[in-house]
Scaffold this active site. Sequence first.
Site, PDB file in Angstrom:
ATOM      1  N   TYR A  45      -8.594   4.982  -1.426  1.00 35.88           N
ATOM      2  CA  TYR A  45      -9.559   4.989  -1.992  1.00 35.88           C
ATOM      3  C   TYR A  45     -10.422   6.076  -1.723  1.00 35.88           C
ATOM      4  O   TYR A  45     -11.578   6.104  -2.499  1.00 35.88           O
ATOM      5  CB  TYR A  45     -10.365   3.605  -1.669  1.00 35.88           C
ATOM      6  CG  TYR A  45      -9.538   2.334  -1.974  1.00 35.88           C
ATOM      7  CD1 TYR A  45      -8.311   2.018  -2.644  1.00 35.88           C
ATOM      8  CD2 TYR A  45     -10.195   1.027  -1.618  1.00 35.88           C
ATOM      9  CE1 TYR A  45      -7.902   0.978  -2.675  1.00 35.88           C
ATOM     10  CE2 TYR A  45      -9.627  -0.118  -1.669  1.00 35.88           C
ATOM     11  CZ  TYR A  45      -8.519  -0.093  -2.187  1.00 35.88           C
ATOM     12  OH  TYR A  45      -7.866  -1.366  -2.420  1.00 35.88           O
ATOM     13  N   HIS A  84      -0.732  -0.535   2.892  1.00 39.43           N
ATOM     14  CA  HIS A  84      -0.986  -0.632   1.838  1.00 39.43           C
ATOM     15  C   HIS A  84       0.176  -1.172   0.704  1.00 39.43           C
ATOM     16  O   HIS A  84      -0.201  -1.860  -0.009  1.00 39.43           O
ATOM     17  CB  HIS A  84      -1.483   0.707   1.157  1.00 39.43           C
ATOM     18  CG  HIS A  84      -2.663   0.462   0.200  1.00 39.43           C
ATOM     19  ND1 HIS A  84      -3.788   1.322  -0.017  1.00 39.43           N
ATOM     20  CD2 HIS A  84      -2.675  -0.327  -0.603  1.00 39.43           C
ATOM     21  CE1 HIS A  84      -4.344   0.846  -0.931  1.00 39.43           C
ATOM     22  NE2 HIS A  84      -3.877  -0.095  -1.590  1.00 39.43           N
TER      23      HIS A  84
END
Length: 278
Positions: free
Chosen positions: A51, A109
């Site tokens: 991000y 992730h």
Amino acid sequence: MTDSSYLTSHDGLTLPAVGFGTYQLKGEAGVGSILDAIDVGYRLLDSAFNYENEGTVGEAVRRTGVPREELIVTSKLPGRHHAYELATQSIAESVFRTGLGYLDLHLIHWPNPKVGKYMEAWRAMIDAREAGLVRHIGVCNFEPEHLETLMAETGVLPSVNQIEVHPYFPNLEAIAWNRDHGIITEGWSPLGRGTQLLQEPVIVGIAERLGSDPAAVVLAWHRAHGVLPLPKSGNRERQLANLATSLVLSDDDLTQIATLARPDGRTTGQDPLTWEEF
Ligand code: A2P
């Protein structure tokens, strides 16, 4: 567990019933949104290396008056860093970017099973926990078969598995597997990420009957399934509204919402068995 405003994992990690998603919150504006979120009451902040906002989250945590130990700062290891040495460096870099000295929770992730290195990543996560860089470790988007592999090869199960969950894609089998093994399920895109979900007549009808709003109904549906949702909002009023946890749905409401489920209900088609994200 006696207090429904918290969830506890097999290894004693206790998390609040709702967390705050920070995807796309960056820079000074992002710090402001995260400070608002902490101010209205969020204590679990969800970030990721990919991000590109671990620094933003860390800055908000440093600026807030809320004590550090009351906050759960989460980040995620990207798919391109699964090899053991890269994972080790990546975790240290994530911690460095936050400027906080440690992360409360770090997650792999994506499993990227076709690459086949998530076991190396998991061993690096276990070692980072032992070294004190991260307090708790978990995964995202892991199917039961991937979790079985972690268990078989290391004997260490994640505290958390963050997966796609919303009424279009309830993911109930994965949730049940997690629950049976004491793994907390966090839900990403809990409000359906800008789809028609919040306009669905079923959701709107229940909201009108209960004098509530559609997002509250969807978040109550998550709680009914034991899921910790991570709703994102840059808007302080909606951040506050999404924290309210008093709405309880009836079995009939849940049955109606179940009609929204569809096999292709994933928001962006990211099936963890085939999806690769680096
Ligand atoms: P906004 O940031 O303007 O509030 P998800 O968490 O499923 O990815 O969905 C995030 C989207 O849902 C964002 O576009 C966010 O917009 C919107 N959203 C968040 N909370 C609410 C709410 N309570 N009511 C309506 N929309 C919401």
